[in-house]
Design an enzyme around this catalytic site. Structure first.
Site, short mmCIF file in Angstrom:
data_model
loop_
_atom_site.label_atom_id
_atom_site.label_comp_id
_atom_site.label_asym_id
_atom_site.label_seq_id
_atom_site.Cartn_x
_atom_site.Cartn_y
_atom_site.Cartn_z
N ARG A 254 18.31 78.85 117.85
CA ARG A 254 17.62 77.69 117.30
C ARG A 254 18.18 76.42 117.94
NH1 ARG A 254 18.78 79.73 111.25
NH2 ARG A 254 20.82 79.78 112.25
N LYS B 140 31.73 74.17 112.74
CA LYS B 140 30.56 73.48 113.28
C LYS B 140 30.78 71.98 113.43
CE LYS B 140 27.27 76.97 111.77
NZ LYS B 140 28.33 77.97 111.53
N ILE C 127 32.47 79.35 98.03
CA ILE C 127 33.88 78.98 98.20
C ILE C 127 34.42 78.35 96.92
CG2 ILE C 127 35.49 77.51 99.48
CD1 ILE C 127 34.52 79.86 101.08
N LEU D 43 32.22 85.78 105.23
CA LEU D 43 31.40 86.97 104.97
C LEU D 43 30.86 86.96 103.54
CD1 LEU D 43 33.59 89.66 106.70
CD2 LEU D 43 31.20 89.20 107.25
N LYS E 142 25.03 73.36 103.89
CA LYS E 142 25.56 74.08 105.05
C LYS E 142 24.52 74.78 105.92
CE LYS E 142 26.35 78.41 102.53
NZ LYS E 142 27.34 79.45 102.18
N VAL F 152 25.01 85.60 107.25
CA VAL F 152 24.29 86.64 107.98
C VAL F 152 24.37 88.00 107.27
CG1 VAL F 152 26.26 87.28 109.45
CG2 VAL F 152 23.93 87.58 110.28
#
Length: 421
Positions: free
Chosen positions: A342, A210, A94, A250, A168, A256
């Site tokens: 998790r 989160k 970022i 993304l 993060k 991911v």
């Protein structure tokens, strides 16, 4: 396609939505025709794109079925023109994109701060050698060091600070709670206080979904960072403070997409946590464009602004798309294995807590999170002071217990409405 039997198809519509690209890709794949694309609107807006050299294979970002977010960065970022702008975590996913887009607006000086030498070297090299932007200064510093941060703030006197530095990765932070709190919460407090001491006009924290109803140490540490910014907004009226909250980005480091890509390259399996797991997704350029826009709205009392991420995406659908884009068929060529969530991992993320209401702003796709009972700044200050003492003492057990209590009852008994000003 059937009439002309082409060797290759090129999608040359920069503003094409993901649904259209996905349809084209599917039709070409059925006929074993190669398909590539010209740059998207986001890539064009980043500048420096030479169309004749930028033909590339279609990526998963192109076919998610989302309408692209387009922001006129020169207009919405006009408040940064001829200003000194400081970006922490400037070498990260970022932070580096913030630097690229801020440079396009024409700041007086762009101060790029990071404690990771390699990352800082790469963004400095890109700015100077590739983008020929010379109004940049690289600072190797750690936001956890108050004296170094105060020295940096007083040296450059930034008008605007974007605080993107953070840890993060959820499992790592679960295993290292002291560092999670030190880097995400305490470092935010240090950066915010030193920015205010240097009379910065604006301070923008990069936050995450989160932080909403956190179930992990990482989420709790980012929630604390939002509280810190809220308290700073009331303690330092000369600086406009805000937090910008959004979901997954993304292709950011550790996300991911690169994980799936590596698994596909190795022949699988692609591991998905749960068949019903969903996440909000946005591309890095989209997120940064809205972060810059969000930095210019709001009253500046440490409020949280939330980016509209569109509809959540199923992770298993993302895996299917990526496998097909790589030229394989899910399950037939590349297996998909489901693992268990998790500890603390949610099946779906939310952008607002039960105690928050979404309030629209003047900016499209940016809302304000209005809490029914704002936190008492004195409680935030005393809580962070106590946590900082535990971190400095290396008291991991008591820190973890205290964080659990904060997650269970944010604000404790001291939550109250902040007096109107």
């Amino acid at each position: 396609l059937d009439e002309t039997d082409p060797d290759e198809v090129i999608i040359a519509i920069p503003s094409a939505p993901g649904t259209l690209r996905a349809k084209d890709v599917a039709a070409c794949r059925e006929r074993r025709i190669r398909v590539r694309t010209l740059p998207t609107v986001f890539e064009l807006l980043r500048g420096g794109v030479q169309l004749n050299r930028q033909l590339r294979d279609v990526q998963v970002e192109d076919v998610l079925g989302r309408d692209p977010i387009v922001v006129e960065i020169d207009r919405v970022g006009a408040y940064l023109q001829d200003k000194v702008v400081l970006v922490t975590g400037a070498g990260g996913s970022i932070g580096s994109e913030l630097c690229r887009q801020i440079a396009r607006v024409g700041p007086k000086l762009l101060v790029m701060l990071d404690h990771a030498e390699d990352n800082l070297f790469e963004i400095e090299r890109e700015m100077l050698d590739e983008r020929h932007f010379s109004n940049a200064e690289s600072v190797l510093a750690d936001c956890r060091e108050p004296h170094r941060m105060l020295e940096t703030m007083q040296r450059f006197r930034p008008d605007v600070v974007f605080h993107a530095a953070a840890y993060k990765h959820v499992p790592l932070m679960e295993a290292n709670p002291l560092e999670a709190v030190r880097n995400n919460a305490i470092a935010t407090r240090i950066t915010a206080e030193t920015a205010a001491a240097a009379k910065a006009e604006r301070f923008v924290l990069i936050s995450t979904d989160k932080a909403v109803n956190p179930k992990t140490v990482m989420g709790a540490s980012k929630a604390m960072a939002e509280w810190i910014v809220e308290a700073a907004g009331h303690a330092h009226p000369g600086t406009r403070f805000a937090s910008v909250r959004f979901g997954n980005v993304l292709a950011s480091s550790g996300s991911v997409v690169p994980i799936f890509r590596g698994q596909i390259e190795r022949g699988g399996p692609v591991t998905v946590t749960h068949p019903e797991m969903t996440r909000y997704f946005m591309t890095i350029p989209e997120a940064v464009q809205l972060v810059i826009r969000a930095g210019d709205i709001g009253a500046g009392k440490g409020e949280v602004v939330v980016l509209d991420m569109g509809e959540p995406v199923k992770i298993v659908d993302l895996a299917h798309n990526m496998i097909r884009l790589a030229g394989y068929e899910p399950e037939a060529d590349i297996a998909i294995e489901f693992t268990q969530p998790r500890p603390g991992e949610k099946l779906s993320e939310v952008l607002f807590s039960e105690n928050e209401a979404a309030q629209p702003t003047a900016a499209k796709r940016i809302n304000r999170a209005v809490r029914a009972t704002p936190f008492d700044p004195d409680w935030i200050d005393s809580t962070l002071t106590a946590l900082e003492a535990l971190v400095l003492a290396g008291d991991e057990a008591n820190l973890a217990e205290r964080v659990v209590d904060l997650i269970a009852s944010p604000g404790g008994d001291a939550t109250k409405v902040v007096p109107a000003e």
